[in-house]
Motif scaffolding. Sequence first.
Motif, PDB file in Angstrom:
ATOM      1  N   GLN A 177       0.837  -1.202   0.000  1.00 39.41           N
ATOM      2  CA  GLN A 177       0.000   0.000   0.000  1.00 39.41           C
ATOM      3  C   GLN A 177       0.872   1.253   0.000  1.00 39.41           C
ATOM      4  OE1 GLN A 177      -2.150   0.260   3.847  1.00 39.41           O
ATOM      5  NE2 GLN A 177      -0.900  -1.484   4.486  1.00 39.41           N
ATOM      6  N   THR A 178       0.213   2.375  -0.149  1.00 40.65           N
ATOM      7  CA  THR A 178       0.903   3.663  -0.146  1.00 40.65           C
ATOM      8  C   THR A 178       1.142   4.086   1.293  1.00 40.65           C
ATOM      9  OG1 THR A 178      -0.213   4.276  -2.206  1.00 40.65           O
ATOM     10  CG2 THR A 178       0.808   6.049  -0.935  1.00 40.65           C
ATOM     11  N   LEU A 179       2.415   4.316   1.632  1.00 46.84           N
ATOM     12  CA  LEU A 179       2.788   4.585   3.021  1.00 46.84           C
ATOM     13  C   LEU A 179       3.561   5.899   3.158  1.00 46.84           C
ATOM     14  CD1 LEU A 179       4.101   1.004   3.909  1.00 46.84           C
ATOM     15  CD2 LEU A 179       1.876   1.956   4.526  1.00 46.84           C
ATOM     16  N   PHE A 180       3.369   6.527   4.297  1.00 46.53           N
ATOM     17  CA  PHE A 180       4.155   7.690   4.689  1.00 46.53           C
ATOM     18  C   PHE A 180       5.355   7.200   5.491  1.00 46.53           C
ATOM     19  CE2 PHE A 180       4.506  11.058   8.198  1.00 46.53           C
ATOM     20  CZ  PHE A 180       5.438  11.818   7.498  1.00 46.53           C
ATOM     21  N   ARG A 181       6.552   7.569   5.046  1.00 44.41           N
ATOM     22  CA  ARG A 181       7.783   7.107   5.692  1.00 44.41           C
ATOM     23  C   ARG A 181       8.032   7.952   6.951  1.00 44.41           C
ATOM     24  NH1 ARG A 181      11.433   4.200   2.726  1.00 44.41           N
ATOM     25  NH2 ARG A 181      10.767   5.211   0.798  1.00 44.41           N
ATOM     26  N   SER A 182       7.125   7.811   7.915  1.00 42.03           N
ATOM     27  CA  SER A 182       7.193   8.672   9.106  1.00 42.03           C
ATOM     28  C   SER A 182       8.301   8.260  10.070  1.00 42.03           C
ATOM     29  CB  SER A 182       5.839   8.683   9.821  1.00 42.03           C
ATOM     30  OG  SER A 182       5.408   7.384  10.118  1.00 42.03           O
TER      31      SER A 182
ATOM     32  N   VAL B  28      -3.547   5.275   1.852  1.00 43.67           N
ATOM     33  CA  VAL B  28      -4.653   4.902   0.955  1.00 43.67           C
ATOM     34  C   VAL B  28      -5.132   3.495   1.325  1.00 43.67           C
ATOM     35  CG1 VAL B  28      -5.392   4.606  -1.444  1.00 43.67           C
ATOM     36  CG2 VAL B  28      -3.626   6.307  -0.876  1.00 43.67           C
ATOM     37  N   LYS B  29      -6.456   3.322   1.433  1.00 46.98           N
ATOM     38  CA  LYS B  29      -7.041   2.024   1.749  1.00 46.98           C
ATOM     39  C   LYS B  29      -7.127   1.148   0.497  1.00 46.98           C
ATOM     40  CE  LYS B  29      -9.933   4.033   5.403  1.00 46.98           C
ATOM     41  NZ  LYS B  29     -11.326   4.246   5.870  1.00 46.98           N
ATOM     42  N   SER B  30      -7.478  -0.119   0.676  1.00 47.34           N
ATOM     43  CA  SER B  30      -7.547  -1.053  -0.444  1.00 47.34           C
ATOM     44  C   SER B  30      -8.637  -0.678  -1.440  1.00 47.34           C
ATOM     45  CB  SER B  30      -7.794  -2.481   0.074  1.00 47.34           C
ATOM     46  OG  SER B  30      -8.987  -2.524   0.851  1.00 47.34           O
ATOM     47  N   ASP B  31      -9.682   0.031  -0.972  1.00 50.02           N
ATOM     48  CA  ASP B  31     -10.752   0.441  -1.888  1.00 50.02           C
ATOM     49  C   ASP B  31     -10.440   1.749  -2.599  1.00 50.02           C
ATOM     50  OD1 ASP B  31     -11.017   2.312   0.116  1.00 50.02           O
ATOM     51  OD2 ASP B  31     -13.068   1.777   0.664  1.00 50.02           O
ATOM     52  N   GLY B  32      -9.221   2.269  -2.385  1.00 48.81           N
ATOM     53  CA  GLY B  32      -8.811   3.503  -3.053  1.00 48.81           C
ATOM     54  C   GLY B  32      -9.127   4.769  -2.285  1.00 48.81           C
ATOM     55  N   SER B  33      -9.888   4.640  -1.209  1.00 49.80           N
ATOM     56  CA  SER B  33     -10.194   5.829  -0.405  1.00 49.80           C
ATOM     57  C   SER B  33      -9.016   6.153   0.511  1.00 49.80           C
ATOM     58  CB  SER B  33     -11.459   5.607   0.419  1.00 49.80           C
ATOM     59  OG  SER B  33     -11.270   4.556   1.352  1.00 49.80           O
ATOM     60  N   TYR B  34      -9.015   7.369   0.989  1.00 49.13           N
ATOM     61  CA  TYR B  34      -7.908   7.816   1.836  1.00 49.13           C
ATOM     62  C   TYR B  34      -8.143   7.421   3.290  1.00 49.13           C
ATOM     63  CZ  TYR B  34      -6.696  10.702  -2.182  1.00 49.13           C
ATOM     64  OH  TYR B  34      -6.369  11.132  -3.439  1.00 49.13           O
TER      65      TYR B  34
END
Length: 585
Positions: free
Chosen positions: A308-313, A325-331
């Motif tokens: 998934q899309t991750l923030f490298r915090s 971003v969730k698996s359904d494309g929502s944030y």
Amino acid sequence: MNIFADFTARIIKAVEALDLKDKNGAALDLSRIAVEPPRDASHGDLATNAAMVLAKPAGQNPRALAERLVAALSRDADVASAEVAGPGFVNLRLTDGFWQHHLTGILAQAADYGRSKFGGGRKVNVEYVSANPTGPMHVGHCRGAVVGDALANLMDFAGYEVTKEYYINDAGAQVDVLARSAFLRYREALGETIGEIPPGLYPGDYLMPVGQDLAKEFGGKLLEMPEVEALALVKDRTIGAMMVMIRDDLALLNVHHEVFFSERTLHAGNGGAIQTAINDLTFKGFVYKGKLPPPKGEKSEDWEDREQTLFRSTDVGDDMDRPLVKSDGSYTYFAGDVAYMKDKYGRGFDELVFVLGTDHGGYVKRLEALAKAISGGDLKLTVLLCNLVKLFRDGEPVRMSKRSGDFVTLREVVEEVGRDPIRFMMLYRKNSEPLDFDFAKVTEQSKDNPVFYVQYASARCHSVLRQAREQMGIAEPGRETLSAAVSGLSDEGEIGLIRKLAEYPRLIEQAASSQEPHRLAFYLYDLASSFHAHWNRGTDNPDLRFVKVNDPQLTLARLGLVQAVADVLQSGLTLVGADAPKEMR
């Protein structure tokens, strides 16, 4: 005037005259020199650590250096005595003339005494309350509301440029549930028997007027629409009604935000603002595709076992990277936080303060990391966590509310005990500590009730001023007249009161800088205690009474002191958000 800053400058000047160097021959770092009240008032008026912090780098004995400093400071006309204490501290006792002159400054500045440019005009956003718009404010919101509001007032008084902000959580599942709950009340208003509110919906009676308003506006039309379309209309109307209720509830507590920021605006246009913020982090190298393990071995709400899309915090201090971003494309909810913080940074704030409940403790590291990533480390961020408030009535827990069904509303508490006791008592413990709030104790008229004790001091001050006019048959004297007479003040209790007043500017700066508004409530109680103690001395000794009919000049001097106490009490109570009464009924 901040006497502690003033004497810090004088002591630095005295140190510079000693021509001290460090072991390498370079100038000494004088920034660690501090001046503060001694822990024991009998030791003097001011204490400094100058010799203690300079001795080692200068290669000198601390007490020997302190002796040199004492010799230099003893030549200051405002210093009555200077002496070495302990391993090398220096205690100063100031002249009565200095304190008398300082009182004239307090009288001249009036309501502006304590106001400073300490903050340097730095732009600060203080976000507090930010409750979900799903019902009336409850007592759990009360403490954060007061802490945030008082802190914003303090920082503004200390020279920061402050914006008070409320973040409306009007996107997500909870407002969908709200819309369904209101729709049920709408059907009820049309005459349908709805029975018991189903589990998962909001059961409070506060949604009944919303349903009635929907019935008046739409009649039965909402029942004829597709559900999605009907619920969208219901959601808009209900959120609007809830925010009116929330604003009214907060106004009862004297809390007024300047900005109400809607989370839904971030999701408008298919989440354009959120995607822009993610793109910005991507450009800075903080976004990547990857998988996350469940945090601490448990699945969280946002965790998904997939790429998934991750923030490298973790690169900026967080303990785990965060999904965007969730698996359904929502944030994810956190993605909205990204866009919101980017918006704040874009508005030019230098500092952000979030006032949250302790149940949001897990947000601290991720918000701090996000601030670093978005601003490159330029943005200062602080999260203040407010601990639980437990309600009691005569020692017995208070749990339920008739209106909400399962919690005590803020309105009910304000209507029962009043705004001022709530504002003051919510600050009479540090925000991170639990707080017990007893309805009976916060309304009793005794020394054990801090808000009464402080407000009673204000009323007593004005009683003295009225008494002087009545007994001496004089018009209310102007501040210049009072100032001209203060040289008559020399009693230990009178000078002690001026010392306490002199702490106020330093207190304001410290409370604003450390973001600890509870310090103000503590100070006001101490000032009130000092005033009441001196009043009681006059009860026992007529020579110490504020009004002496046979000595008009001394009376004017003492009225000047009383007026200054009244000024500072009013200033501090105003920052707390409470009144400074002129009489108690």
